[in-house]
Design a protein around this motif. Structure first.
Motif, mmCIF file in Angstrom:
data_model
loop_
_atom_site.group_PDB
_atom_site.id
_atom_site.type_symbol
_atom_site.label_atom_id
_atom_site.label_comp_id
_atom_site.label_asym_id
_atom_site.label_seq_id
_atom_site.Cartn_x
_atom_site.Cartn_y
_atom_site.Cartn_z
ATOM 1 N N ALA A 840 0.819 -1.423 -0.371
ATOM 2 C CA ALA A 840 0.127 -0.269 0.231
ATOM 3 C C ALA A 840 0.978 1.794 -0.190
ATOM 4 C CB ALA A 840 -0.946 0.193 1.165
ATOM 5 N N ILE A 841 2.080 1.010 0.763
ATOM 6 C CA ILE A 841 2.766 2.885 1.111
ATOM 7 C C ILE A 841 3.500 2.181 -0.348
ATOM 8 C CG2 ILE A 841 4.881 3.241 1.934
ATOM 9 C CD1 ILE A 841 3.919 1.810 4.392
ATOM 10 N N CYS A 842 4.019 1.413 -0.695
ATOM 11 C CA CYS A 842 4.471 1.771 -2.092
ATOM 12 C C CYS A 842 3.208 2.138 -3.789
ATOM 13 C CB CYS A 842 5.003 -0.051 -3.529
ATOM 14 S SG CYS A 842 6.521 -1.210 -2.174
ATOM 15 N N GLN A 843 2.549 1.302 -3.646
ATOM 16 C CA GLN A 843 1.612 2.225 -4.287
ATOM 17 C C GLN A 843 1.411 3.956 -4.061
ATOM 18 O OE1 GLN A 843 -2.508 1.199 -4.241
ATOM 19 N NE2 GLN A 843 -2.924 1.020 -6.229
ATOM 20 N N GLY A 844 1.541 3.875 -2.947
ATOM 21 C CA GLY A 844 1.114 5.608 -2.561
ATOM 22 C C GLY A 844 2.839 6.115 -3.240
ATOM 23 N N MET A 845 3.933 5.845 -3.033
ATOM 24 C CA MET A 845 4.955 5.858 -3.823
ATOM 25 C C MET A 845 4.780 6.734 -4.892
ATOM 26 S SD MET A 845 8.081 4.842 -1.457
ATOM 27 C CE MET A 845 7.929 4.529 -0.145
ATOM 28 N N VAL A 846 4.357 5.506 -5.404
ATOM 29 C CA VAL A 846 4.714 5.646 -7.166
ATOM 30 C C VAL A 846 3.396 6.031 -8.175
ATOM 31 C CG1 VAL A 846 4.294 3.728 -9.991
ATOM 32 C CG2 VAL A 846 5.620 3.229 -7.467
ATOM 33 N N GLY A 847 2.233 6.257 -7.115
ATOM 34 C CA GLY A 847 1.002 7.000 -7.228
ATOM 35 C C GLY A 847 1.610 8.397 -7.434
ATOM 36 N N ALA A 848 2.368 9.175 -6.755
ATOM 37 C CA ALA A 848 2.574 10.222 -6.106
ATOM 38 C C ALA A 848 2.927 10.895 -7.931
ATOM 39 C CB ALA A 848 3.365 10.327 -5.069
ATOM 40 N N HIS A 849 3.399 10.276 -7.902
ATOM 41 C CA HIS A 849 4.459 9.836 -9.307
ATOM 42 C C HIS A 849 3.418 10.353 -10.876
ATOM 43 C CE1 HIS A 849 7.601 9.959 -6.797
ATOM 44 N NE2 HIS A 849 8.232 11.133 -7.807
ATOM 45 N N GLY A 850 2.693 10.013 -10.315
ATOM 46 C CA GLY A 850 1.437 9.671 -11.868
ATOM 47 C C GLY A 850 1.628 8.279 -12.288
ATOM 48 N N GLY A 851 2.054 7.239 -11.997
ATOM 49 C CA GLY A 851 2.340 5.587 -11.808
ATOM 50 C C GLY A 851 1.273 4.885 -11.288
ATOM 51 N N ARG A 852 1.606 3.340 -11.416
ATOM 52 C CA ARG A 852 0.772 2.331 -10.829
ATOM 53 C C ARG A 852 1.662 1.504 -10.286
ATOM 54 N NH1 ARG A 852 -0.801 -1.019 -15.403
ATOM 55 N NH2 ARG A 852 -0.109 0.708 -16.973
ATOM 56 N N ILE A 853 1.411 0.461 -9.652
ATOM 57 C CA ILE A 853 1.709 -1.589 -10.055
ATOM 58 C C ILE A 853 0.519 -2.529 -10.108
ATOM 59 C CG2 ILE A 853 2.471 -2.238 -7.965
ATOM 60 C CD1 ILE A 853 3.280 -0.266 -6.132
ATOM 61 N N THR A 854 1.045 -3.319 -11.208
ATOM 62 C CA THR A 854 0.498 -4.192 -11.165
ATOM 63 C C THR A 854 1.488 -5.559 -10.645
ATOM 64 O OG1 THR A 854 1.113 -4.355 -13.378
ATOM 65 C CG2 THR A 854 -0.948 -3.076 -13.585
ATOM 66 N N VAL A 855 0.191 -6.487 -10.959
ATOM 67 C CA VAL A 855 0.577 -8.105 -10.593
ATOM 68 C C VAL A 855 0.356 -8.797 -11.510
ATOM 69 C CG1 VAL A 855 0.563 -10.171 -8.699
ATOM 70 C CG2 VAL A 855 -0.168 -7.763 -7.944
ATOM 71 N N GLU A 856 1.699 -9.256 -11.879
ATOM 72 C CA GLU A 856 1.690 -10.665 -13.349
ATOM 73 C C GLU A 856 2.658 -11.767 -12.664
ATOM 74 O OE1 GLU A 856 4.297 -9.050 -15.873
ATOM 75 O OE2 GLU A 856 2.403 -6.958 -16.781
ATOM 76 N N LEU A 870 6.353 3.502 -14.437
ATOM 77 C CA LEU A 870 6.224 4.780 -14.585
ATOM 78 C C LEU A 870 6.302 5.509 -15.914
ATOM 79 C CD1 LEU A 870 9.024 4.715 -11.485
ATOM 80 C CD2 LEU A 870 6.712 5.537 -11.339
ATOM 81 N N PRO A 871 5.546 6.765 -15.881
ATOM 82 C CA PRO A 871 5.450 7.560 -17.138
ATOM 83 C C PRO A 871 6.943 8.347 -17.424
ATOM 84 C CG PRO A 871 4.320 8.756 -15.801
ATOM 85 C CD PRO A 871 4.615 7.326 -14.576
ATOM 86 N N LEU A 872 7.175 8.113 -18.798
ATOM 87 C CA LEU A 872 8.066 8.622 -19.379
ATOM 88 C C LEU A 872 7.995 10.665 -19.751
ATOM 89 C CD1 LEU A 872 9.591 6.418 -21.162
ATOM 90 C CD2 LEU A 872 10.937 6.739 -19.116
ATOM 91 N N GLN A 873 8.717 11.095 -19.345
ATOM 92 C CA GLN A 873 8.962 12.563 -19.956
ATOM 93 C C GLN A 873 9.652 12.791 -21.208
ATOM 94 O OE1 GLN A 873 6.829 14.731 -18.218
ATOM 95 N NE2 GLN A 873 6.121 12.903 -16.600
ATOM 96 N N SER A 874 9.688 14.136 -21.771
ATOM 97 C CA SER A 874 9.930 14.475 -22.701
ATOM 98 C C SER A 874 12.049 14.258 -22.805
ATOM 99 C CB SER A 874 10.432 15.584 -23.354
ATOM 100 O OG SER A 874 8.425 15.738 -23.777
ATOM 101 N N GLN A 875 12.685 13.848 -22.810
ATOM 102 C CA GLN A 875 14.311 13.505 -22.418
ATOM 103 C C GLN A 875 14.439 14.777 -22.731
ATOM 104 O OE1 GLN A 875 15.757 10.220 -21.397
ATOM 105 N NE2 GLN A 875 12.871 10.454 -21.225
#
Length: 885
Positions: A840-856, A870-875
């Motif tokens: 849950a803490i990891c999801q909050g960290m990644v979500g703060a950057h506009g990302g997400r966590i999935t399970v495979e 994690l989303p990529l920005q213009s380099q």
């Protein structure tokens, strides 16, 4: 009338949004006792305990007025000097800084001293009313803008200081102060109005019995019109139906010398009939001289001051365009001025009024005579087309003559005229009506001289040839006129297309802008293309002006004052307006529902005020710009709300974990230390070493928990910002593995991190912590000496970190639940210390950057793989990164 409508009518009587109430003392002429009546009312209010203050009162040396002024609290006046003359003006800021309940402000139509905030005193009063201050004021009927020309006709005196009629129409109370002309003249002779020398001059110039009687009638008519409006409002409050508006009044102007008179007359007619009204001008594509453009601009500004709507249309024919617009707006009355009757207008259908009468079935059309004897308009400057156009007419006529002469032996005489008609049509399409008529006349002469017997002579022998020539001239004139009209329509369409194209281009650029700065830059690039003006866009973060785009110039005190006023009152200010007009910039607020979002500044390079058309175009361009700024602001607010929600959830999880995740390592450390203290040397060296290593591992684990807790708690409270920077994915993976070297030492760790991955723009410590938590979770569920796989790869517009294990795996129906707080799964958890908060803490960290966590699926179909997206920005430019480092 229904009860809700009656309630709405009653609520309309209440002060609007805390606005003060305005009471106007109206008189027919100076000396009738307006100021005296105002001071009497003020004395009555003072005795009732009302907190009032005299802003400014002009006594003109009258003893009875000065006696009433004594005892009333007064606001000290502002003293200034202009061209060697000492001036005293009302201290507007003093009244606003310590606002009374009621302010007395004499002479509503007064012009303020140069350099004042507002050009007119009535604008000062509007600001006092907006601040919630009630105002008593005075005005003479000759100062009403709509009556200006009528007063001039009566008195032969042009009144320069005027007040827009809407100021009186919005007054909460109007009191007519009346005095018969005989008594006023008697007061004048006794020196109670002016000193004796001025009194004699005034009687001769203005205060005649006839003039005063006419002005008295105008004052009574104005008061009566107000009484009618009040009666209708009171009638609605009693439950009756309010009278419906009977259509709309349209007044058509072209910028001629009679335009302002026409606008004033339209305002009076609209007020008497209780009609909304609009000023309409039609742009046909024909060029206007400077005097006509200035006259049209003045008429449009006058209409805005009198409360009318300004509309500019484009079309090929003025009459048809006006009629079509009148039907679209459901107008009931069309008012135009009388045009000069010329022979060619009669020949081609008469003037504008005649064409309107033919086309306007069911529409009331009024024509106002120019009254040239009283008010001769300035002579209209005839527009002289370019000499090249007349040269084209001459060349076309000569070429047509040569061509007709060459084919004369092949064509019959009537067909030869078609060659000349083609030349007239060509000239009309390429130039305008004047050169086309010149070409028609020249072709007429050449046709007669070369082809009508006797040849090489202007003499005509046969009667049928006379008719042929006359019909040729008529057809040439009609053809040229129609072609010129089509060209004007085409030019009007091009102008309209250009304006529409500008709006579309700006809208397209703003659509691609994702944040406020991008919106500002796109707007500055679009508006800054004009070579005749400078553009700047101002923002106001933290109460200080900041140039966000456009010309970077420091605002002087006057420009800053104009910008402040435009921002506070959500109205244009500066150059060409009635508020602080002495500056070089015109300031337009870009506003949304909640108020101004930015300020558009325009500085014409020729230092002349913007005309009405340019101001309306900029205002039209400002609407999509304001909408784009509002959209960017909304996006920022939504992102902040999403981030706040994520971090708040994470903070709550971390705070709840204090009693769980922190207690386990503390218990293990305390047990190891107690054993060492109790048994001491009795413990074998190997066991002591194992206890110390266990204590060290638990302390490192506790350190990770505490660091995570502190960072996320500060993030949840806004104290810890996302300090983003460019970082390589390989560096994050390497640092996370190094921190967990003792945890992952029993396992076979495989890493797959290509060296050419794009950079991430993230808070590196937070993403590293998230990866550490996921790796630790994988280690807890992996069998002894099992494999752990850590990989990073780019997929589309995102970068993925994946951590796989060979543990028992996670069933599909539980994959969404593992990110819930306090959810645990005991299958394969060798550690037994988990509380279900790590993911849950990891999801909050990644979500703060506009990302997400999935399970495979895990490694080779065993275990589970957690993937961080994690989303990529213009380099960035690598040279800039090197320079920054």
């Amino acid at each position: 009338m229904t009860d809700p409508k009656r309630a709405d009518a009653l609520l309309a009587e209440l002060p609007r949004n805390g606005r003060g109430r305005l009471k106007v003392f109206l008189g027919a002429a100076p000396g009738v006792g307006k100021t005296y009546a105002m001071l009497l009312a003020a004395q009555s209010q003072l005795r009732q305990g009302v907190d009032l203050r005299v802003g400014i009162v002009e006594t003109h040396g009258r003893a009875e007025t000065e006696a009433l002024l004594a005892g009333l609290p007064q606001q000290p006046l502002l003293r200034s000097e202009y061209r060697g003359i000492r001036l005293a003006e009302m201290d507007l800021d003093g009244l606003l800084g310590d606002p009374p309940q009621l302010a007395l402000v004499d002479e509503l139509a007064h012009s303020n001293a140069p350099g004042s905030r507002h050009a007119k005193r009535w604008q000062d009063i509007q600001e006092l009313l907006a601040a919630g201050i009630d105002v008593y004021t005075t005005v003479n009927v000759q100062h009403l803008e709509s009556l200006n020309d009528q007063v001039r006709d009566i008195t032969s005196v042009q009144v320069r200081e005027t007040v827009p009629d809407w100021v009186l129409q919005e007054a909460d109370e109007l009191q007519l102060v009346d005095l018969p002309p005989r008594e006023l003249l008697e007061r004048l002779r006794e020196g109670k109005v002016y000193v004796p020398e001025q009194a004699r001059a005034a009687i001769d110039a203005f205060f005649s019995q006839t003039n005063l009687t006419a002005l008295r009638e105008l004052a009574m008519q104005t008061a009566a019109a107000r009484v009618d409006a009040d009666l209708a409002r009171r009638y609605r409050q009693q439950g009756g139906e309010a009278p419906a508006l009977r259509g709309r009044l349209l007044v058509g102007v072209d910028g001629g010398g009679n335009s302002e008179r026409l606008v004033r007359h339209a305002s009076r007619v609209a007020e008497r009939r209780h009609l909304p009204w609009s000023l309409v001008s039609v742009e046909t594509g024909a060029s206007r001289d400077e005097q006509t453009r200035l006259g049209l601009q003045n008429a449009q500004q006058l209409a805005e001051r009198l409360g009318g709507e300004v509309v500019q249309l484009r079309g090929g024919e003025v009459a048809r365009t006006l009629i079509e617009h009148a039907r679209e707006r459901r107008a009931s009355l069309l008012l135009v001025g009388r045009s000069r009757q010329r022979w060619y207008r009669r020949l081609f259908g008469g003037g504008l009024a005649a064409r309107l009468l033919r086309l306007g079935d069911g529409l009331e059309i009024s024509v106002l005579d120019s009254e040239a004897g009283k008010d001769s308009p300035p002579p209209r400057v005839r527009q002289q087309p370019a000499h090249l156009d007349y040269l084209l007419a001459l060349v076309a006529a000569a070429s047509a003559s040569a061509l007709a002469w060459g084919v004369a032996h092949l064509l019959e005489l009537p067909n030869i005229s078609l060659v000349f008609l083609a030349a007239v049509l060509l000239v009309a399409v390429r130039s305008s009506k004047g050169p086309a008529l010149v070409c028609a006349v020249l072709s007429f002469i050449a046709y007669d001289f070369l082809f009508i017997p006797p040849h090489f002579s202007l003499t005509i022998q046969r009667e049928e040839d006379v008719l042929t020539l006359l019909f040729f001239l008529l057809m040439a004139g009609l053809t040229g006129n129609l072609a010129a009209r089509q060209r004007r329509q085409l030019q009007a369409l091009r102008d309209t297309q250009e304006e529409t194209g500008q709006l579309l281009d700006l809208s397209r650029k703003l659509t691609a802008a994702t944040d406020r700065q991008a919106v500002m830059v796109a707007a500055a690039q679009h508006l800054g293309d004009r070579a005749d003006m400078e553009i700047c866009l101002l923002g106001r973060p933290h109460g200080e002006w900041k140039v966000e785009a456009g010309v970077q110039r420091k605002l002087d005190e006057q420009e800053r004052a104009a910008a402040d006023w435009a921002w506070q009152h959500d109205q244009p200010a500066g150059l060409g307006t009635g508020t602080l007009p002495g500056g070089a910039w015109w300031w337009l607020p870009l506003s949304a529902e909640e108020g101004p979002l930015a300020l558009l500044g325009v500085r014409p390079l020729d230092a002349r005020a913007l005309d009405g058309q340019r101001r309306r175009l900029l205002a039209a361009l400002g609407q999509p710009l304001a909408q784009a700024l509002a959209r960017a602001q909304l996006a920022e607010d939504l992102e902040a709300a999403r981030l706040h929600g994520e971090t708040e959830q994470l903070r709550s999880a971390l705070l709840a974990s204090v009693s769980h995740d922190l207690r386990t390592p503390l218990t293990a450390m305390r047990g190891s230390i107690d054993c060492l203290l109790a048994l001491g040397e009795a413990i074998p060296a190997e066991d002591r070493r194992e206890l110390l290593e266990s204590t060290r591992d638990e302390s490192e684990r506790l350190d990770r928990y505490i660091q995570n807790l502190l960072d996320m708690t500060r993030l949840g409270h806004g104290g810890l910002k996302l300090s983003r920077d460019w970082v390589a994915p390989g560096d994050i993976v390497g640092s996370a593995l190094n921190r967990l070297r003792t945890v992952v030492a029993p396992y076979r760790v495989e890493t797959h991190v290509p060296p050419d991955l794009p950079l991430l723009y993230v808070h590196a410590a937070l993403i590293e912590q998230a990866l550490v938590n996921v790796l630790e979770n994988a280690a807890r569920f992996s069998p002894p000496h099992g494999r752990l796989r850590v990989a990073a790869e780019q997929v589309g517009e995102e970068l993925r970190f994946s951590v796989g294990d060979e543990g028992p795996g996670i069933p599909a129906h539980e994959r969404e639940k593992i990110f819930d707080m306090f959810y645990t799964s005991a299958r394969g958890d060798r550690g037994g210390q988990g509380t279900g908060l790590g993911l849950a803490i990891c999801q909050g960290m990644v979500g703060a950057h506009g990302g997400r966590i999935t399970v495979e699926e895990g490694i080779d179909g065993r275990g589970a793989t957690l993937v961080l997206h994690l989303p990529l920005q213009s380099q960035p430019d690598l040279d800039q990164l090197d320079a920054g480092n």
